[in-house]
Motif scaffolding. Structure first.
Motif, PDB file in Angstrom:
ATOM      1  N   TRP A  52      21.703   5.625  37.701  1.00  0.00           N
ATOM      2  CA  TRP A  52      22.328   6.861  37.455  1.00  0.00           C
ATOM      3  C   TRP A  52      22.515   6.937  35.880  1.00  0.00           C
TER       4      TRP A  52
ATOM      5  N   LEU B 268      30.713   6.617  38.698  1.00  0.00           N
ATOM      6  CA  LEU B 268      30.784   7.864  39.642  1.00  0.00           C
ATOM      7  C   LEU B 268      31.913   7.045  40.585  1.00  0.00           C
TER       8      LEU B 268
ATOM      9  N   ASN C 231      19.195   7.646  34.092  1.00  0.00           N
ATOM     10  CA  ASN C 231      18.586   8.852  34.575  1.00  0.00           C
ATOM     11  C   ASN C 231      19.583   9.742  33.620  1.00  0.00           C
ATOM     12  N   ASN C 232      20.755   9.691  33.413  1.00  0.00           N
ATOM     13  CA  ASN C 232      21.730  10.579  32.598  1.00  0.00           C
ATOM     14  C   ASN C 232      21.320  10.352  31.191  1.00  0.00           C
TER      15      ASN C 232
ATOM     16  N   ILE D 282      22.973   1.268  41.786  1.00  0.00           N
ATOM     17  CA  ILE D 282      23.277   2.496  41.674  1.00  0.00           C
ATOM     18  C   ILE D 282      23.564   3.278  40.365  1.00  0.00           C
TER      19      ILE D 282
END
Length: 203
Positions: A123, A108, A126-127, A119
């Motif tokens: 992420w 990100l 979850n992706n 983080i």
């Protein structure tokens, strides 16, 4: 003394005051009444037999129309399910493409410093979970579409067939003119308006 004339025995018809012509006229009138009653009741029987067949044909036509409505409802419901699940499939496919595009970046914040590793780990996890759920959504949507089509085919071929009358039903619905002679004599020689016709009273 003049001899007595011999007593001539009178006929029963003469004793009652009926002449042969009167008796013949009464016999002709009775025969005419019987013949008229027979002809009248036979015409009524043939008339009712014709309406009986028309009623059977009309009921079969209504039954076919009702079956067509049921079959059309089944097709419509199955098509609705297939169309809805097709939209879910397209949406899930677009979400999977978005997840792949996010994975291609690798991190990100391309125009700034990279976020902390923990983080990025959350992420990416979850992706990946979103990608898996989208794949599961596509699988379930395709399964539901196939099941809806299979259920529609089974209902159309097993449960909601067009009602075709059997030979027994066709034979029971039709009447031959010779069957009039198989009725009771009271029905064959019924006098209109004087004898009961046996029909149910309607409003």
């Amino acid at each position: 003394l003049a001899p007595r004339p011999l007593l001539q025995r009178q006929r029963p018809s003469e004793e009652k005051g009926l002449s042969p012509r009167t008796m013949a006229a009464e016999g002709c009138a009775a025969a005419a009444v019987v013949a008229g009653a027979f002809s009248y009741n036979r015409e009524n029987y043939l008339y009712d037999a014709e309406f009986r067949w028309e009623r059977f044909a009309s009921s079969q036509e209504y039954a076919n129309q009702q079956a067509d409505q049921y079959r059309e409802d089944i097709r419509t419901l199955a098509a609705l399910t297939v169309k809805k699940n097709t939209l879910w499939t397209v949406t899930a496919t677009l979400c999977m493409a978005l997840c792949v595009a996010l994975y291609c970046a690798g991190r990100l914040g391309l125009h700034g410093p990279s976020p902390p590793a923990w983080i990025m780990g959350l992420w990416l996890t979850n992706n990946a979970a979103a990608f898996a759920f989208m794949a599961l959504c596509i699988f379930l949507a395709l399964h539901a579409s196939f099941r809806a089509q299979a259920a529609s085919t089974q209902l159309l071929t097993r449960k909601t067939r067009v009602p075709v009358p059997t030979l027994r039903q066709l034979d029971d619905a039709r009447k031959f003119a010779s069957e009039y002679e198989q009725q009771d004599w009271g029905d064959i020689l019924r006098i209109p308006y004087l004898c009961g016709n046996g029909a149910p009273k309607t409003d």
